[in-house]
Design a protein around this motif. Structure first.
Motif, PDB file in Angstrom:
ATOM      1  N   VAL A 163      15.001 -26.768  17.251  1.00  0.00           N
ATOM      2  CA  VAL A 163      15.253 -26.180  16.166  1.00  0.00           C
ATOM      3  C   VAL A 163      14.606 -24.771  16.328  1.00  0.00           C
ATOM      4  O   VAL A 163      13.609 -24.794  17.191  1.00  0.00           O
ATOM      5  N   GLU A 164      15.141 -23.867  15.745  1.00  0.00           N
ATOM      6  CA  GLU A 164      14.703 -22.420  15.812  1.00  0.00           C
ATOM      7  C   GLU A 164      13.817 -22.365  14.525  1.00  0.00           C
ATOM      8  O   GLU A 164      14.132 -22.588  13.616  1.00  0.00           O
ATOM      9  N   VAL A 165      12.579 -21.675  14.812  1.00  0.00           N
ATOM     10  CA  VAL A 165      11.614 -21.095  13.879  1.00  0.00           C
ATOM     11  C   VAL A 165      11.297 -19.593  13.631  1.00  0.00           C
ATOM     12  O   VAL A 165      10.965 -19.082  14.797  1.00  0.00           O
ATOM     13  N   ARG A 166      11.720 -18.978  12.459  1.00  0.00           N
ATOM     14  CA  ARG A 166      11.428 -17.324  12.580  1.00  0.00           C
ATOM     15  C   ARG A 166      10.293 -17.264  11.621  1.00  0.00           C
ATOM     16  O   ARG A 166       9.945 -17.846  10.519  1.00  0.00           O
ATOM     17  N   VAL A 167       9.235 -16.685  12.071  1.00  0.00           N
ATOM     18  CA  VAL A 167       7.969 -16.257  11.425  1.00  0.00           C
ATOM     19  C   VAL A 167       7.884 -14.714  11.114  1.00  0.00           C
ATOM     20  O   VAL A 167       8.215 -14.041  12.014  1.00  0.00           O
ATOM     21  N   ILE A 168       7.894 -14.496   9.681  1.00  0.00           N
ATOM     22  CA  ILE A 168       8.048 -13.261   9.255  1.00  0.00           C
ATOM     23  C   ILE A 168       6.603 -12.526   9.455  1.00  0.00           C
ATOM     24  O   ILE A 168       5.943 -13.223   8.433  1.00  0.00           O
ATOM     25  N   ARG A 169       6.391 -11.659   9.927  1.00  0.00           N
ATOM     26  CA  ARG A 169       4.858 -11.030  10.084  1.00  0.00           C
ATOM     27  C   ARG A 169       4.883  -9.801   9.055  1.00  0.00           C
ATOM     28  O   ARG A 169       3.434  -9.389   8.625  1.00  0.00           O
ATOM     29  N   GLU A 170       5.871  -9.033   9.073  1.00  0.00           N
ATOM     30  CA  GLU A 170       5.927  -7.722   8.041  1.00  0.00           C
ATOM     31  C   GLU A 170       6.910  -7.369   7.663  1.00  0.00           C
ATOM     32  O   GLU A 170       8.042  -7.549   8.353  1.00  0.00           O
ATOM     33  N   VAL A 171       7.001  -6.986   6.416  1.00  0.00           N
ATOM     34  CA  VAL A 171       8.442  -6.432   5.718  1.00  0.00           C
ATOM     35  C   VAL A 171       8.124  -5.266   4.960  1.00  0.00           C
ATOM     36  O   VAL A 171       7.003  -4.805   4.696  1.00  0.00           O
ATOM     37  N   ARG A 172       9.300  -4.674   4.744  1.00  0.00           N
ATOM     38  CA  ARG A 172       9.288  -3.568   3.603  1.00  0.00           C
ATOM     39  C   ARG A 172       9.908  -4.209   2.556  1.00  0.00           C
ATOM     40  O   ARG A 172      11.133  -4.513   2.498  1.00  0.00           O
ATOM     41  N   LEU A 173       9.010  -4.099   1.332  1.00  0.00           N
ATOM     42  CA  LEU A 173       9.668  -4.867   0.288  1.00  0.00           C
ATOM     43  C   LEU A 173      10.559  -3.872  -0.599  1.00  0.00           C
ATOM     44  O   LEU A 173       9.808  -2.853  -0.883  1.00  0.00           O
ATOM     45  N   VAL A 174      11.669  -4.182  -1.167  1.00  0.00           N
ATOM     46  CA  VAL A 174      12.233  -3.421  -1.929  1.00  0.00           C
ATOM     47  C   VAL A 174      12.112  -3.867  -3.626  1.00  0.00           C
ATOM     48  O   VAL A 174      11.836  -2.762  -4.259  1.00  0.00           O
ATOM     49  N   GLU A 175      12.104  -5.125  -3.828  1.00  0.00           N
ATOM     50  CA  GLU A 175      12.108  -5.530  -5.102  1.00  0.00           C
ATOM     51  C   GLU A 175      11.663  -7.010  -5.033  1.00  0.00           C
ATOM     52  O   GLU A 175      12.026  -7.573  -4.331  1.00  0.00           O
ATOM     53  N   ALA A 202       2.170  -5.342 -11.123  1.00  0.00           N
ATOM     54  CA  ALA A 202       1.221  -5.445 -10.184  1.00  0.00           C
ATOM     55  C   ALA A 202       1.603  -6.492  -9.201  1.00  0.00           C
ATOM     56  O   ALA A 202       2.037  -7.704  -9.607  1.00  0.00           O
ATOM     57  N   LEU A 203       1.706  -6.061  -7.773  1.00  0.00           N
ATOM     58  CA  LEU A 203       1.777  -7.010  -6.981  1.00  0.00           C
ATOM     59  C   LEU A 203       0.807  -7.114  -6.066  1.00  0.00           C
ATOM     60  O   LEU A 203       0.338  -6.123  -5.607  1.00  0.00           O
ATOM     61  N   ALA A 204       0.623  -8.230  -5.516  1.00  0.00           N
ATOM     62  CA  ALA A 204      -0.773  -8.562  -4.825  1.00  0.00           C
ATOM     63  C   ALA A 204      -0.521  -9.610  -3.945  1.00  0.00           C
ATOM     64  O   ALA A 204       0.140 -10.592  -4.167  1.00  0.00           O
ATOM     65  N   GLU A 205      -1.205  -9.666  -2.748  1.00  0.00           N
ATOM     66  CA  GLU A 205      -1.188 -10.857  -1.922  1.00  0.00           C
ATOM     67  C   GLU A 205      -2.561 -11.551  -2.215  1.00  0.00           C
ATOM     68  O   GLU A 205      -3.655 -11.114  -2.290  1.00  0.00           O
ATOM     69  N   ASP A 206      -2.358 -12.931  -2.185  1.00  0.00           N
ATOM     70  CA  ASP A 206      -3.500 -13.730  -2.302  1.00  0.00           C
ATOM     71  C   ASP A 206      -3.507 -14.917  -1.269  1.00  0.00           C
ATOM     72  O   ASP A 206      -2.554 -14.907  -0.335  1.00  0.00           O
ATOM     73  N   ALA A 234       0.778  -1.475  -0.057  1.00  0.00           N
ATOM     74  CA  ALA A 234       0.015  -0.099  -0.029  1.00  0.00           C
ATOM     75  C   ALA A 234       0.896   1.116   0.137  1.00  0.00           C
ATOM     76  O   ALA A 234       0.368   2.279  -0.571  1.00  0.00           O
ATOM     77  N   GLU A 235       1.939   1.113   0.686  1.00  0.00           N
ATOM     78  CA  GLU A 235       2.839   2.492   0.686  1.00  0.00           C
ATOM     79  C   GLU A 235       4.150   2.551  -0.153  1.00  0.00           C
ATOM     80  O   GLU A 235       4.471   3.428  -0.422  1.00  0.00           O
ATOM     81  N   GLY A 236       4.559   1.295  -0.808  1.00  0.00           N
ATOM     82  CA  GLY A 236       5.969   1.084  -1.291  1.00  0.00           C
ATOM     83  C   GLY A 236       5.730   1.331  -2.732  1.00  0.00           C
ATOM     84  O   GLY A 236       4.522   1.713  -3.367  1.00  0.00           O
ATOM     85  N   ASP A 237       7.164   1.193  -3.379  1.00  0.00           N
ATOM     86  CA  ASP A 237       6.973   1.368  -4.832  1.00  0.00           C
ATOM     87  C   ASP A 237       8.078   0.411  -5.373  1.00  0.00           C
ATOM     88  O   ASP A 237       9.197   0.916  -5.780  1.00  0.00           O
ATOM     89  N   ALA A 238       7.975  -0.916  -5.293  1.00  0.00           N
ATOM     90  CA  ALA A 238       8.640  -1.992  -5.679  1.00  0.00           C
ATOM     91  C   ALA A 238       8.867  -2.040  -7.099  1.00  0.00           C
ATOM     92  O   ALA A 238       8.037  -1.408  -7.781  1.00  0.00           O
ATOM     93  N   ARG A 239      10.043  -2.613  -7.625  1.00  0.00           N
ATOM     94  CA  ARG A 239      10.496  -2.765  -8.825  1.00  0.00           C
ATOM     95  C   ARG A 239      10.587  -4.399  -9.036  1.00  0.00           C
ATOM     96  O   ARG A 239      10.884  -4.939  -8.066  1.00  0.00           O
ATOM     97  N   MET A 240      10.548  -4.721 -10.286  1.00  0.00           N
ATOM     98  CA  MET A 240      11.010  -5.904 -10.649  1.00  0.00           C
ATOM     99  C   MET A 240      12.452  -5.912 -11.337  1.00  0.00           C
ATOM    100  O   MET A 240      12.570  -5.150 -12.234  1.00  0.00           O
ATOM    101  N   LEU A 241      13.229  -6.901 -10.776  1.00  0.00           N
ATOM    102  CA  LEU A 241      14.593  -6.721 -11.508  1.00  0.00           C
ATOM    103  C   LEU A 241      14.944  -8.025 -12.012  1.00  0.00           C
ATOM    104  O   LEU A 241      14.458  -9.134 -11.957  1.00  0.00           O
TER     105      LEU A 241
END
Length: 257
Positions: free
Chosen positions: A154-166, A92-96, A67-74
């Motif tokens: 074992v350790e498990v990392r769950v990523i809840r929110e990211v700032r997408l660059v590309e 166009a990027l979208a979550e489904d 909603a806030e970013g301006d990602a590129r495809m590289l």
């Protein structure tokens, strides 16, 4: 408290999992479609049984950044090879329900875009990837049953929110035990900011101590809090005879001589 830093991380998805296709759009022009990330799919980062961890991307991790970013495809994370961009209306990027869906225009006027299409057709491009900064994550410990061996924590990392660059079409898949995987673990540990976790991993891969950039507060213990404390070295002057120092230690800790 440790000093926590944040650096860009990258994750890759094999071409078969990325569901990449090149198809004709409504105007007849060719378009690239696929997934840069899949939700709730556990991925091994490094060697989770020794120095790495398992990681999952949670649904909704991309909602705010899209909603806030301006990602590129590289191509291969190289900013010279820009295929498309959200603000230009070509990406166009979208979550489904499956993950982060990518729908990109393919401008045939760009020679490297024509190369991209040929490399996809020839199988030279092996997957999708995305570059991001972690905003919110959580770490948990799970017990993993290992055939023919004792259970392993074992350790498990769950990523809840990211700032997408590309997002990128990439040539090389990620292999365990490589320098790239070691750096991926180091970046995650940087973000985590837990020196004890760094030391635990560094027992198996000492190189991590040179790659992680968090500091320990003066006097902060680095051993397991449950480990028994070692006897304090005698404060008697060093010039005393060894027998006297040994007798002093024995008296201090109730040992028989």
């Amino acid at each position: 408290m440790p000093t926590m830093t944040s650096s860009e991380e990258r994750r890759r998805l094999a071409l078969s999992d990325a569901d990449v296709t090149v198809r004709a759009g409504e105007d007849g022009a060719r378009r690239f479609a696929g997934y840069a990330s899949v939700f709730n799919s556990r991925t091994a980062i490094g060697n989770p049984l020794r120095w790495g961890f398992y990681e999952e991307i949670a649904p909704g991790a991309f909602t705010k950044t899209l909603a806030e970013g301006d990602a590129r495809m590289l191509i291969d994370h190289d900013s010279y090879y820009v295929v498309s961009r959200m603000s230009a209306g070509t990406l166009a990027l979208a979550e489904d329900e499956h993950g982060l869906a990518v729908d990109s225009a393919l401008d045939g006027e760009l020679s490297y875009v024509r190369d991209l299409q040929a490399n996809l057709a020839n199988g030279n491009i092996t997957g999708m990837s995305f570059g991001f900064y972690v905003i919110k994550d959580e770490w948990n410990t799970e017990t993993l049953e290992v055939e023919g061996a004792d259970p392993v924590e074992v350790e498990v990392r769950v990523i809840r929110e990211v700032r997408l660059v590309e997002v990128s079409a990439v040539t090389f898949p990620a292999y365990p035990e490589t320098e790239a995987e070691l750096k991926a673990v180091a970046r995650a540990l940087d973000r985590r900011g837990d020196f004890a976790a760094v030391e635990a991993a560094a027992r198996h891969r000492p190189e991590l101590l040179d790659l992680v950039h968090i500091d320990r507060e003066p006097g902060e213990p680095t051993r397991d809090a449950q480990a028994p404390a070692e006897p304090v070295v005698s404060t008697q002057p060093p010039g005393l005879p060894l027998s006297m120092r040994m007798n002093a230690l024995a008296a201090r800790y109730g040992l028989s001589r």
